[in-house]
Scaffold this motif. Structure first.
Motif, PDB file in Angstrom:
ATOM      1  N   PHE A   1       1.679 -10.180   3.138  1.00 42.80           N
ATOM      2  CA  PHE A   1       2.879 -10.935   3.461  1.00 42.80           C
ATOM      3  C   PHE A   1       2.821 -12.100   3.079  1.00 42.80           C
ATOM      4  CE2 PHE A   1       5.089 -13.967   6.084  1.00 42.80           C
ATOM      5  CZ  PHE A   1       6.515 -13.259   6.175  1.00 42.80           C
TER       6      PHE A   1
ATOM      7  N   HIS B   1      14.312  -0.163   5.989  1.00 40.85           N
ATOM      8  CA  HIS B   1      13.399  -1.463   5.806  1.00 40.85           C
ATOM      9  C   HIS B   1      13.433  -2.054   4.558  1.00 40.85           C
ATOM     10  CE1 HIS B   1      11.241   0.102   9.381  1.00 40.85           C
ATOM     11  NE2 HIS B   1      10.566  -0.866   9.408  1.00 40.85           N
TER      12      HIS B   1
ATOM     13  N   ASN C   1       4.081   4.842  16.872  1.00 42.17           N
ATOM     14  CA  ASN C   1       5.117   4.354  16.142  1.00 42.17           C
ATOM     15  C   ASN C   1       6.495   5.089  16.301  1.00 42.17           C
ATOM     16  OD1 ASN C   1       7.023   3.354  13.696  1.00 42.17           O
ATOM     17  ND2 ASN C   1       5.112   2.162  13.192  1.00 42.17           N
TER      18      ASN C   1
ATOM     19  N   ILE D   1       4.018  -5.211   8.578  1.00 46.95           N
ATOM     20  CA  ILE D   1       4.747  -5.296   9.866  1.00 46.95           C
ATOM     21  C   ILE D   1       4.220  -4.176  10.663  1.00 46.95           C
ATOM     22  CG2 ILE D   1       6.826  -4.857  10.857  1.00 46.95           C
ATOM     23  CD1 ILE D   1       8.146  -6.221   8.673  1.00 46.95           C
ATOM     24  N   HIS D   2       4.029  -2.802  10.110  1.00 49.13           N
ATOM     25  CA  HIS D   2       3.796  -1.547  10.953  1.00 49.13           C
ATOM     26  C   HIS D   2       2.417  -1.551  11.243  1.00 49.13           C
ATOM     27  CE1 HIS D   2       7.886   0.059  11.355  1.00 49.13           C
ATOM     28  NE2 HIS D   2       7.852  -0.358  10.166  1.00 49.13           N
TER      29      HIS D   2
ATOM     30  N   LEU E   1       1.774  -4.195  14.321  1.00 51.64           N
ATOM     31  CA  LEU E   1       2.391  -3.635  15.478  1.00 51.64           C
ATOM     32  C   LEU E   1       1.582  -2.359  15.844  1.00 51.64           C
ATOM     33  CD1 LEU E   1       6.192  -4.695  14.772  1.00 51.64           C
ATOM     34  CD2 LEU E   1       4.334  -5.942  16.118  1.00 51.64           C
TER      35      LEU E   1
ATOM     36  N   SER F   1      -2.455  -9.139   6.365  1.00 54.57           N
ATOM     37  CA  SER F   1      -1.796 -10.561   6.547  1.00 54.57           C
ATOM     38  C   SER F   1      -1.516 -10.981   4.999  1.00 54.57           C
ATOM     39  CB  SER F   1      -2.721 -11.536   7.279  1.00 54.57           C
ATOM     40  OG  SER F   1      -2.825 -11.246   8.650  1.00 54.57           O
TER      41      SER F   1
ATOM     42  N   ILE G   1       5.117  -5.869   2.624  1.00 52.71           N
ATOM     43  CA  ILE G   1       5.734  -6.460   3.842  1.00 52.71           C
ATOM     44  C   ILE G   1       5.919  -5.453   5.075  1.00 52.71           C
ATOM     45  CG2 ILE G   1       7.668  -7.569   5.066  1.00 52.71           C
ATOM     46  CD1 ILE G   1       7.714  -9.477   2.662  1.00 52.71           C
ATOM     47  N   VAL G   2       6.421  -4.252   4.582  1.00 52.80           N
ATOM     48  CA  VAL G   2       6.650  -3.111   5.375  1.00 52.80           C
ATOM     49  C   VAL G   2       5.329  -2.568   6.013  1.00 52.80           C
ATOM     50  CG1 VAL G   2       7.379  -0.688   5.633  1.00 52.80           C
ATOM     51  CG2 VAL G   2       8.837  -2.292   4.293  1.00 52.80           C
TER      52      VAL G   2
END
Length: 229
Positions: free
Chosen positions: A139, A216, A196, A111-112, A115, A136, A107-108
């Motif tokens: 997640f 996180h 980032n 996310i990054h 983004l 995706s 998941i970390v």
């Protein structure tokens, strides 16, 4: 030599296209999973596992057959690649510790990577598609297992996962050193070029990664305990 990385402009059209795709794809997959019967939900989960393992295995085969295998780039040793393999394995081998690793690492990474994307293996249409679909699923898979299959995090899971991450860091850093030629798996040799806020300048970027991972992991642990009681 390693393949040159490319990071799209944050807020540019390419970036927005990727974000919109993920904002549609992830909720749709979870919605469909919720509506399916148990048997068909299993098939859906197996399909995601096959996709993750198939892509990772297939890409290695294609690199070898192309007679252009670049050790500094093509090994599946970026953290998201490791998480992708883990996402495939945990679908078929549902062990608690694997779920916890995937929940935090995946998941970390998801996310990054969405983004602040950075493409490490080229920007062909397939690589772009797999980048967003594969990330995706980092997640979707752990959320599926927690929503529909009753998995929960154990006490102190965030901390033990962080400790195990350090072992991976040591191993991959040694691989980078042995390969040389610009090998930068897990961005341990040089900071990524993505824009980032958690990326510090070399040589302090690893410290930034470690502090960000701790924060996180702890936050994700709190969220999981609130959402999946």
């Amino acid at each position: 030599m390693a393949v040159e990385h490319w990071a799209p402009e944050i807020g540019g059209q390419f970036w927005w296209n990727g974000v919109f795709f993920v904002l549609l794809f992830v909720p749709l997959m979870i919605f469909v999973g919720k509506k399916l019967s148990e048997d068909y939900r299993n098939y859906m989960l197996y399909g995601m596992g096959i996709y993750q393992l198939g892509v990772k295995f297939g890409s290695q085969i294609s690199y070898v057959l192309s007679d252009n295998y670049i050790l500094a780039t093509n090994l599946p040793l970026q953290l998201c690649s490791i998480s992708g393999i883990l996402a495939g394995v945990v679908v078929f081998y549902r062990k608690q510790i694997l779920l916890e690793f995937l929940y935090f690492f995946g998941i970390v990474g998801f996310i990054h990577s969405i983004l602040t994307p950075e493409f490490t293996g080229g920007t062909s249409a397939w690589n772009i598609f797999d980048y967003y679909v594969g990330h995706s699923m980092l997640f979707i898979v752990p959320i599926f297992l927690m929503m529909f299959y009753g998995f929960r995090l154990r006490k102190h899971a965030w901390w033990t996962s962080f400790i195990y991450l350090q072992l991976i860091v040591v191993i991959v850093s040694q691989v980078n050193a042995i390969i040389g030629n610009g090998a930068n798996y897990m961005y341990l040799a040089e900071a990524p070029i993505a824009d980032n806020i958690f990326i510090l300048q070399d040589p302090y970027h690893i410290l930034g990664f470690e502090l960000a991972a701790l924060a996180h992991f702890y936050l994700l642990d709190l969220i999981a305990r609130k959402v999946f009681k």
